[in-house]
Design an enzyme around this catalytic site. Structure first.
Site, PDB file in Angstrom:
ATOM      1  N   ASP A  12       0.293   3.030   3.908  1.00 20.21           N
ATOM      2  CA  ASP A  12      -0.984   3.957   3.691  1.00 20.21           C
ATOM      3  C   ASP A  12      -0.351   5.683   3.653  1.00 20.21           C
ATOM      4  OD1 ASP A  12      -3.518   4.893   3.518  1.00 20.21           O
ATOM      5  OD2 ASP A  12      -4.204   4.403   5.485  1.00 20.21           O
ATOM      6  N   HIS A  29       2.215   8.252  -4.812  1.00 22.14           N
ATOM      7  CA  HIS A  29       2.560   6.746  -5.174  1.00 22.14           C
ATOM      8  C   HIS A  29       3.929   6.498  -5.715  1.00 22.14           C
ATOM      9  CE1 HIS A  29      -1.383   6.071  -4.075  1.00 22.14           C
ATOM     10  NE2 HIS A  29      -2.071   6.406  -5.246  1.00 22.14           N
ATOM     11  N   LEU A 123      16.749 -11.793   1.397  1.00 23.80           N
ATOM     12  CA  LEU A 123      15.586 -11.377   1.705  1.00 23.80           C
ATOM     13  C   LEU A 123      14.379 -11.957   0.908  1.00 23.80           C
ATOM     14  CD1 LEU A 123      14.282  -9.138   3.693  1.00 23.80           C
ATOM     15  CD2 LEU A 123      14.149  -7.609   1.571  1.00 23.80           C
TER      16      LEU A 123
END
Ligand code: FPP
Length: 233
Positions: A12, A29, A123
């Site tokens: 956020d 962004h 991962l």
């Protein structure tokens, strides 16, 4: 130090980061995307096995057309370059959320990336796109209803294991640690079922400013908690 097996993040503050710098929201962004890529490698280095990020919610379609298209283009670009590179380095990539609501070319890119990285053992990276937890639960329930209707299972076969196995996160262990950045303390329709026993860490940093040190701080805080699991009072 006990490293959480699965860390999930509500990223956020991209907009606030951009605003504070007098930049358009989109630039927040763009910078946030760079942070995702960096954190992918940081998580791996720290020994985290599963890393999940909330990139685009079912609610995010309500943002301006300009912002939605900027976010979609950013995702396109990472799915074909940065994340593809990670997949070539043994990272397994899975998308959670309703993929059928995405542009056909993005669906194709996702199918390729998921298939080509399916056997990777490094991962395990989950990206939530067009994701909403209530929508995920709803899709699971419709499927269960159909399974019962078609005689595949009986109502008594719907148990916690069935539900977990039919959510988008099937085969992915529940998060041990949830991080939300930018000071907000809400779940925003993210992984409602999966976060039942998860520890939460709220960081004041905006996502574009989030870094390895902040991730380490979250893990440190996680280590100080008294984990009681299911029998917590
Ligand atoms: C929240 O910030 C962030 C989002 C809605 C999108 C998250 C997307 C990225 C970090 C970039 C692309 C993702 C990937 C995986 C490459 P906000 O816009 O709600 O910020 P605000 O609350 O300050 O306005």
């Amino acid at each position: 130090m006990n490293i959480p097996n699965h860390v999930a993040v509500i990223m956020d503050g991209n907009g606030r980061w951009a605003k504070a710098k007098g930049l358009p929201r989109k630039m927040g962004h763009v910078q946030g995307g760079k942070t995702v890529e960096e954190m992918l490698y940081a998580a791996d280095e720290l020994g985290i096995k599963y890393f999940t990020v909330y990139a685009f919610s079912t609610e995010n379609w309500k943002r301006s057309e300009d912002e939605v298209s900027a976010l979609m283009n950013l995702l396109r670009s990472y799915l074909t370059s940065g994340f593809k590179k990670a997949a070539n380095n043994n990272v397994r990539i899975r998308i959670i959320g309703d993929k059928t609501g995405l542009a056909p070319d993005i669906q194709e890119i996702i199918a390729d990336l998921e298939a080509s990285s399916a056997a990777n053992t490094g991962l395990q990276f989950q990206i939530a796109i067009n994701y909403g937890s209530r929508d995920e639960i709803l899709r699971m329930m419709r499927r269960a209803a159909n399974d019962v209707k078609n005689g595949v299972i009986g109502p008594e076969d719907i148990d916690e294991a069935y539900i977990s196995a039919h959510l988008d996160t099937a085969d992915i262990p529940d998060p041990d640690l949830l991080i939300r950045t930018s000071g907000e303390q809400r779940l925003s329709n993210f992984l409602l079922w999966q976060l039942a026993y998860t520890e939460f860490y709220f960081s004041d940093k905006h996502w574009p400013d989030f870094d390895k040190e902040e991730l380490a701080k979250a893990i440190e805080a996680f280590n100080k908690r008294d984990r009681r699991f299911g029998n917590a009072k």
